[in-house]
Design a protein around this motif. Structure first.
Motif, PDB file in Angstrom:
ATOM      1  N   HIS A  57       0.152   4.273   0.280  1.00 22.89           N
ATOM      2  CA  HIS A  57      -0.271   5.289   1.241  1.00 22.89           C
ATOM      3  C   HIS A  57       0.182   4.928   2.648  1.00 22.89           C
ATOM      4  O   HIS A  57       0.799   5.712   3.346  1.00 22.89           O
ATOM      5  CB  HIS A  57      -1.796   5.468   1.199  1.00 22.89           C
ATOM      6  N   CYS A 108      -7.015   2.017   4.347  1.00 20.02           N
ATOM      7  CA  CYS A 108      -7.112   3.388   3.857  1.00 20.02           C
ATOM      8  C   CYS A 108      -7.824   3.493   2.523  1.00 20.02           C
ATOM      9  O   CYS A 108      -8.160   4.587   2.102  1.00 20.02           O
ATOM     10  CB  CYS A 108      -5.720   4.025   3.767  1.00 20.02           C
ATOM     11  N   CYS A 150       0.853  -1.188   0.000  1.00 24.31           N
ATOM     12  CA  CYS A 150       0.000   0.000   0.000  1.00 24.31           C
ATOM     13  C   CYS A 150       0.888   1.236   0.000  1.00 24.31           C
ATOM     14  O   CYS A 150       1.610   1.479   0.969  1.00 24.31           O
ATOM     15  CB  CYS A 150      -0.928   0.021   1.215  1.00 24.31           C
ATOM     16  N   HIS A 197      -6.622   2.944  -0.465  1.00 27.76           N
ATOM     17  CA  HIS A 197      -5.798   3.264  -1.624  1.00 27.76           C
ATOM     18  C   HIS A 197      -5.583   2.039  -2.499  1.00 27.76           C
ATOM     19  O   HIS A 197      -5.542   0.912  -2.024  1.00 27.76           O
ATOM     20  CB  HIS A 197      -4.431   3.813  -1.182  1.00 27.76           C
ATOM     21  N   ARG A 232      -7.837  -2.786  -3.268  1.00 29.88           N
ATOM     22  CA  ARG A 232      -7.568  -1.621  -2.432  1.00 29.88           C
ATOM     23  C   ARG A 232      -7.219  -2.039  -1.005  1.00 29.88           C
ATOM     24  O   ARG A 232      -7.643  -3.085  -0.538  1.00 29.88           O
ATOM     25  CB  ARG A 232      -8.788  -0.693  -2.385  1.00 29.88           C
ATOM     26  N   CYS A 233      -6.477  -1.182  -0.321  1.00 25.52           N
ATOM     27  CA  CYS A 233      -6.065  -1.419   1.051  1.00 25.52           C
ATOM     28  C   CYS A 233      -7.293  -1.397   1.968  1.00 25.52           C
ATOM     29  O   CYS A 233      -8.112  -0.483   1.906  1.00 25.52           O
ATOM     30  CB  CYS A 233      -5.073  -0.339   1.484  1.00 25.52           C
TER      31      CYS A 233
END
Length: 809
Positions: free
Chosen positions: A161, A179, A159, A181, A175-176
RNA sequence: GCGGAUGUGGUGGAAUGGUAGACACGCUAGUUUUAGGAACUAGUGCCGCAAGGCGUGGAGGUUCAAGUCCUCUCAUCCGCACCA
């Protein structure tokens, strides 16, 4: 008359309960045990809302009910406090995560306390306490020593971010999970737990668990076990062999080409000189695509021919080898035999690139389409005419004779990646020695304490902030005594939560993670209450650790959570999801301050609907819940101020015994909403009886006390207060659950429904002991019914004792 | 596409194959010298003055009797997903 004011009574009783330690679980008691557990929360910066609180309200009602039923109840609470939010908060505000977490924990505890939950706070645990994570590290070493924790360099989810790697389970739609991202792939050396060794047991043991089918199927789906075969195809003019995984070996004669994932090394090595440029271009293009792009379904198929051919082991046919990104490097062998006649993706690919399609299973599917369905073998040499299910087995047996194929089981689940390049976690207790490699930190040197540092900012180069702390990093090798470096990654927070339920059995032990005898006494957890969001993360990891501990002989059970209860989500009044960002959360603290009190909130949480179904919060409904408690309060006040009387009231006996029966039965199956409805009904009846009769004091005293006991699991404060006001000594919560007596439930007269040709046409009162003949005659005598029966011949009469008479004419 | 769940009044929801709509919200009318986000009483599935008829996503079926059982189908939500 005293007014019902929750603000007066709730804090008073909370303090009293705490002082009297009435919710402490006893390790010595010989009463049967009941372990009721709600997932221990992450103490975030945001306040809890009514959705979170529903979880605890359900658990508390179960715990309180069981306590009154005579169980020795363990109902603990703690904090799952390692993790990214605290660390990100710390970076932003330049405070230590320790400080931030301590503040949040204090606030969370206050919020739980003001709801009046019956936790045994003497067993409170905190996963970020070195006294706790010492044992998380101890378990890491146990896994390491058993060969179940290992390091491997591979492409992993990263990730950008949060600047850390993530486990497969923690990537949601590319996506994470934290968060949101978009994640990337990064080549890194990481620590893994070998959960795949337990894949079979994790699937098979689901069978006996009292869990919702939804969660079980999510786990099955995630583990993704499929039985099939691996088959070897020799590459022409090369020493290479391409091994493919297939669940349909019966379709082997229909394999008209092969496809290799672009990431595979072999994809390049087998490529002919003429195709080299085209292949390299395609591979580059494929790697440039984000995983989200690649995962889009119904995408136009793409691919490139390698120029190479392989031999189908079953018939010697030459089949072209292609490269295409619809084949995933991470599943099976990363290469497939393509059978376009019987597989949709292969079919699409063959259509696009004009490759041959050969039907080998005959069924009633149209000739110009693919079909997965079973049928009879055709175009398959000696296997022609055999049923496809049968051919499936025969072909594998025959291939095995020449070692060209074998039966295998494949899984979608990968090993659990547990290293994190972040500060706020339990340090991985490993020392890297140039000579001895990865060496376990000796047990007597645990815990490896997380040092206080200046900057929590992750470096982003793939190493945690701990790498910048020489005092932490530089150490000596426990084996050879030479200079060595500590592992600087920390563990996934899910490692901490994979065993916390065991720690509650023995939370202060400093010699071992827990005393096996205490674990044996309390575990497994009898009722585990939590949200469905943990389906393929925590619940899978915890099952895995439990099985490892069982194999190690630490515990005598293989499944940590016998019964899992997934509470339904509370939605905002408009039906949308509650979230801090939308600003539509409803906080119990606010409702309590408004004067409703915790008991009203608790009643509302349970009365809203079945506990396991989603429900929208109702602002108006709060009034109804509050009115219910007000009316109980008022009734008890009026009784206390009355002169009393001596008149007996069989009606009172009947309604209270009936309610005891109903509430007990409902609580047994967790039907909280109907249990509360029964209490409301009982209260309405009591008011009606009061309006008609005088008080018969002995019976009223008993009736009110019984009703308060039934109410106690839901609204503990008001129940306790009125219990005391009625003159009882000792807590209502340690009193014995009321019993009912069937003899009071017997009715003198019954109302019987009368049907003619299946339609309801009337009803009649009969004596409870009426015979069938008497009931039927009474039914016939009913005016309305007589009208429908007039001039008809009754062909059949059905009598359901005490319920109805049905005439067929 | 695969897997899981859910469909009942204006609303949340009750109903071991046996009187569909308990309980609550909301609404309507009334009572009370009623400051209130009050309290109490009565009513409230739909159509109909009534008798009666119709009603549990839809279509069939089993049964004396179906929200409940069987077959098919539709819709919504959740999880997984180019998984060979």
């Amino acid at each position: 008359m005293q007014r019902y004011n929750p603000k007066d009574i709730e804090p008073k009783w909370q303090a009293q309960w705490e002082a009297d330690k009435i919710y402490q679980a006893s390790d010595e008691s010989t009463k049967p045990k009941k372990y009721v557990l709600e997932y221990f929360p992450y103490p975030s910066g945001a306040a809890m809302h009514v959705g979170h609180v529903r979880n605890y309200t359900i658990g508390d009602a179960i715990a309180r009910y069981n306590r009154m039923k005579g169980f020795n109840v363990l109902h603990p609470m703690g904090w799952d406090a390692f993790g990214l939010p605290a660390e990100n908060y710390a970076i932003k505000n330049n405070v230590s995560p320790r400080v931030a977490i301590d503040e949040n924990t204090k606030r969370f505890k206050e919020q739980l306390m003001q709801m009046g939950f019956s936790y045994d706070w003497s067993r409170e645990i905190d996963s970020t306490d070195p006294k706790y994570y010492k044992w998380t590290q101890w378990f890491f070493l146990m896994l390491f020593n058993k060969g179940l924790a290992y390091q491997k360099e591979s492409l992993q989810w990263w990730c950008p971010h949060d600047k850390t790697v993530l486990a497969n389970e923690q990537v949601e739609n590319g996506r994470c999970w934290r968060c949101g991202h978009v994640v990337e792939k990064k080549l890194l050396k990481q620590w893994f737990f070998k959960i795949t060794d337990y894949a079979d047991r994790l699937v098979e043991d689901l069978e006996d668990l009292d869990w919702s089918e939804a969660i079980k199927s999510m786990q099955r789906n995630w583990i993704g076990r499929s039985k099939g075969a691996e088959i070897d195809f020799k590459v022409d003019g090369s020493n290479e062999t391409l091994t493919v995984f297939t669940t349909r070996p019966d379709t082997l004669f229909g394999a008209t080409f092969m496809v290799v994932a672009p990431e595979l090394e072999v994809a390049k090595s087998i490529t002919t000189a003429e195709q080299k440029d085209a292949v390299e271009a395609y591979v580059q293009e494929a790697q440039a695509k984000s995983d989200i792009e690649r995962q889009e379904t119904n995408r136009e198929k793409s691919g490139v021919f390698t120029g190479a051919y392989a031999t189908n082991p079953v018939n010697g046919a030459k089949v072209p080898i292609w490269i295409a990104d619809y084949v995933l490097a991470g599943y099976g062998t990363g290469a497939i035999m393509a059978v376009p006649a019987h597989n949709e993706r292969d079919f699409d690919f063959a259509k696009k690139f004009d490759l041959p399609i050969v039907r080998v299973v005959q069924n009633d599917a149209a000739d110009d389409e693919f079909t997965h369905a079973e049928g009879t073998m055709i175009n398959s040499g000696d296997y022609d005419g055999v049923a496809s299910q049968e051919a499936r087995e025969k072909i594998v047996i025959d291939l095995a004779k020449t070692e060209a194929g074998k039966e295998v089981v494949n899984y979608k689940m990968r090993d659990w990646l547990i290293s994190r390049q972040r500060y706020w976690g339990a340090p991985i207790p490993i020392i890297h020695c140039p000579k001895d490699g990865a060496v376990a930190v000796p047990e007597d040197q645990l815990p490896v304490v997380l040092p206080e540092i200046e900057s929590y900012e992750p470096s982003g180069d793939g190493r945690s902030p701990l790498a910048n702390v020489p005092e932490f990093v530089n150490t000596i090798c426990p084996k050879c005594g030479g200079p060595a470096e500590r592992e600087t990654d920390t563990m996934d927070g899910f490692a901490c939560s994979s065993w916390y339920f065991l720690r509650f059995a023995d939370p202060h032990n400093d010699q071992a993670p827990f005393d096996p005898e205490k674990a044996k006494k309390w575990l497994p957890v009898d009722d585990y209450i939590g949200g469905a969001e943990h389906a393929v993360m925590h619940l899978l990891y915890a099952r895995f650790w439990t099985k490892v501990m069982y194999d190690e002989g630490l515990i005598n059970f293989q499944e940590p959570f016998k019964t899992l209860r997934n509470q339904g989500m509370i939605l905002a009044p408009d039906g949308s999801k509650m979230s801090k960002s939308k600003g539509n959360t409803i906080e119990p603290g606010v409702l309590i301050d408004q004067g409703y009190g915790a008991d009203t909130v608790r009643i509302m949480e349970l009365f809203l609907g079945p506990w396991n179904q989603a429900a929208a919060w109702s602002v108006e409904g709060m009034g109804g819940a509050n009115r219910f408690l007000q009316r109980i309060w008022t009734l008890v006040q009026e009784f206390s101020e009355s002169d009393g009387g001596t008149a007996e009231s069989p009606e009172l006996q009947k309604i209270v015994h009936k309610t005891i029966k109903k509430v007990s039965a409902d609580l047994h199956v967790l039907s909280f909403n109907t249990a509360i409805a029964a209490l409301m009904e009982c209260l309405n009846e009591l008011y009606r009886i009061k309006a008609e009769d005088k008080y018969a004091s002995v019976e009223w005293q008993w009736a009110l006390e019984s009703m308060l006991q039934l109410l106690a699991p839901f609204a503990p404060h008001i129940a306790e207060e009125l219990w005391e006001q009625l003159g009882q000594e000792g807590s209502i919560h340690t009193s014995e659950w009321p019993a009912y007596d069937e003899k009071y439930l017997v009715e003198d007269t019954l109302t019987i429904a009368i049907q003619v040709n299946g339609k309801l046409r009337g009803e009649v009162q009969i004596a409870a002991d009426a015979t069938e003949d008497e009931a039927v005659n009474a039914a016939k005598a009913n005016d309305k019914v007589a009208g429908y029966l007039k001039g008809q011949t009754i062909r059949k009469t059905i009598y359901v004792a005490g319920k109805l008479v049905s005439f067929v004419v």
